[in-house]
Design a protein around this motif. Structure first.
Motif, mmCIF file in Angstrom:
data_model
loop_
_atom_site.group_PDB
_atom_site.id
_atom_site.type_symbol
_atom_site.label_atom_id
_atom_site.label_comp_id
_atom_site.label_asym_id
_atom_site.label_seq_id
_atom_site.Cartn_x
_atom_site.Cartn_y
_atom_site.Cartn_z
ATOM 1 N N HIS A 1 0.848 -1.186 0.000
ATOM 2 C CA HIS A 1 0.000 0.000 0.000
ATOM 3 C C HIS A 1 0.888 1.242 0.000
ATOM 4 O O HIS A 1 1.798 1.362 0.815
ATOM 5 C CB HIS A 1 -0.898 0.015 1.234
ATOM 6 C CG HIS A 1 -1.698 1.272 1.354
ATOM 7 N ND1 HIS A 1 -2.739 1.552 0.503
ATOM 8 C CD2 HIS A 1 -1.604 2.314 2.193
ATOM 9 C CE1 HIS A 1 -3.238 2.734 0.832
ATOM 10 N NE2 HIS A 1 -2.569 3.210 1.859
ATOM 11 N N TYR A 2 0.635 2.144 -0.944
ATOM 12 C CA TYR A 2 1.377 3.395 -1.028
ATOM 13 C C TYR A 2 0.409 4.547 -0.892
ATOM 14 O O TYR A 2 -0.652 4.560 -1.518
ATOM 15 C CB TYR A 2 2.098 3.505 -2.377
ATOM 16 C CG TYR A 2 3.119 2.417 -2.620
ATOM 17 C CD1 TYR A 2 4.327 2.440 -1.958
ATOM 18 C CD2 TYR A 2 2.858 1.379 -3.496
ATOM 19 C CE1 TYR A 2 5.268 1.444 -2.167
ATOM 20 C CE2 TYR A 2 3.791 0.386 -3.714
ATOM 21 C CZ TYR A 2 4.991 0.425 -3.049
ATOM 22 O OH TYR A 2 5.928 -0.561 -3.254
ATOM 23 N N SER A 3 0.792 5.536 -0.093
ATOM 24 C CA SER A 3 -0.060 6.712 0.056
ATOM 25 C C SER A 3 0.124 7.636 -1.147
ATOM 26 O O SER A 3 1.062 7.490 -1.926
ATOM 27 C CB SER A 3 0.307 7.463 1.341
ATOM 28 O OG SER A 3 1.574 8.069 1.202
ATOM 29 N N GLN B 1 1.080 10.633 -1.126
ATOM 30 C CA GLN B 1 2.321 11.388 -0.955
ATOM 31 C C GLN B 1 3.526 10.590 -1.459
ATOM 32 O O GLN B 1 4.444 11.137 -2.037
ATOM 33 C CB GLN B 1 2.505 11.754 0.519
ATOM 34 C CG GLN B 1 3.651 12.680 0.794
ATOM 35 C CD GLN B 1 3.390 14.089 0.284
ATOM 36 O OE1 GLN B 1 2.253 14.487 0.069
ATOM 37 N NE2 GLN B 1 4.428 14.848 0.074
ATOM 38 N N GLU B 2 3.498 9.289 -1.261
ATOM 39 C CA GLU B 2 4.625 8.450 -1.661
ATOM 40 C C GLU B 2 4.721 8.250 -3.171
ATOM 41 O O GLU B 2 5.805 8.039 -3.700
ATOM 42 C CB GLU B 2 4.515 7.071 -0.990
ATOM 43 C CG GLU B 2 4.710 7.108 0.504
ATOM 44 C CD GLU B 2 4.429 5.755 1.149
ATOM 45 O OE1 GLU B 2 5.058 5.489 2.175
ATOM 46 O OE2 GLU B 2 3.606 4.994 0.633
ATOM 47 N N VAL B 3 3.604 8.308 -3.869
ATOM 48 C CA VAL B 3 3.614 8.024 -5.308
ATOM 49 C C VAL B 3 3.508 9.283 -6.163
ATOM 50 O O VAL B 3 3.315 9.199 -7.369
ATOM 51 C CB VAL B 3 2.479 7.045 -5.692
ATOM 52 C CG1 VAL B 3 2.684 5.712 -5.031
ATOM 53 C CG2 VAL B 3 1.127 7.627 -5.356
ATOM 54 N N ARG B 4 3.644 10.430 -5.553
ATOM 55 C CA ARG B 4 3.557 11.679 -6.303
ATOM 56 C C ARG B 4 4.648 11.726 -7.362
ATOM 57 O O ARG B 4 5.794 11.408 -7.110
ATOM 58 C CB ARG B 4 3.708 12.874 -5.366
ATOM 59 C CG ARG B 4 3.616 14.207 -6.095
ATOM 60 C CD ARG B 4 3.787 15.345 -5.173
ATOM 61 N NE ARG B 4 2.667 15.350 -4.238
ATOM 62 C CZ ARG B 4 2.534 16.241 -3.288
ATOM 63 N NH1 ARG B 4 3.447 17.160 -3.104
ATOM 64 N NH2 ARG B 4 1.508 16.191 -2.478
ATOM 65 N N GLN B 5 4.252 12.150 -8.555
ATOM 66 C CA GLN B 5 5.199 12.244 -9.666
ATOM 67 C C GLN B 5 6.047 13.494 -9.523
ATOM 68 O O GLN B 5 5.648 14.485 -8.935
ATOM 69 C CB GLN B 5 4.451 12.273 -10.998
ATOM 70 C CG GLN B 5 3.648 11.028 -11.253
ATOM 71 C CD GLN B 5 4.509 9.802 -11.387
ATOM 72 O OE1 GLN B 5 5.535 9.838 -12.052
ATOM 73 N NE2 GLN B 5 4.112 8.723 -10.760
#
Length: 50
Positions: free
Chosen positions: A9-11, A13-17
């Motif tokens: 699980h990624y939030s 915020q963590e996967v923002r480009q």
């Protein structure tokens, strides 16, 4: 311990480009040309279907 079959699980915020950083003139020209070519392709495609 989590189930190994579950995907991680990624939030948001963590996967923002990241940002597109085009510092060199050549990179800007290539990037903008690619965008323009895509738009031109769509216009030609639309004209061919009419």
């Amino acid at each position: 311990m989590t189930d190994p079959k579950e995907p991680p699980h990624y939030s948001g915020q963590e996967v923002r480009q990241g940002e597109i950083i085009l510092k060199k003139r050549r990179n800007r020209i290539i990037f903008i040309s690619g965008l323009a070519l895509g738009v031109l392709f769509l216009i030609v495609l639309q004209l061919m279907t009419v």
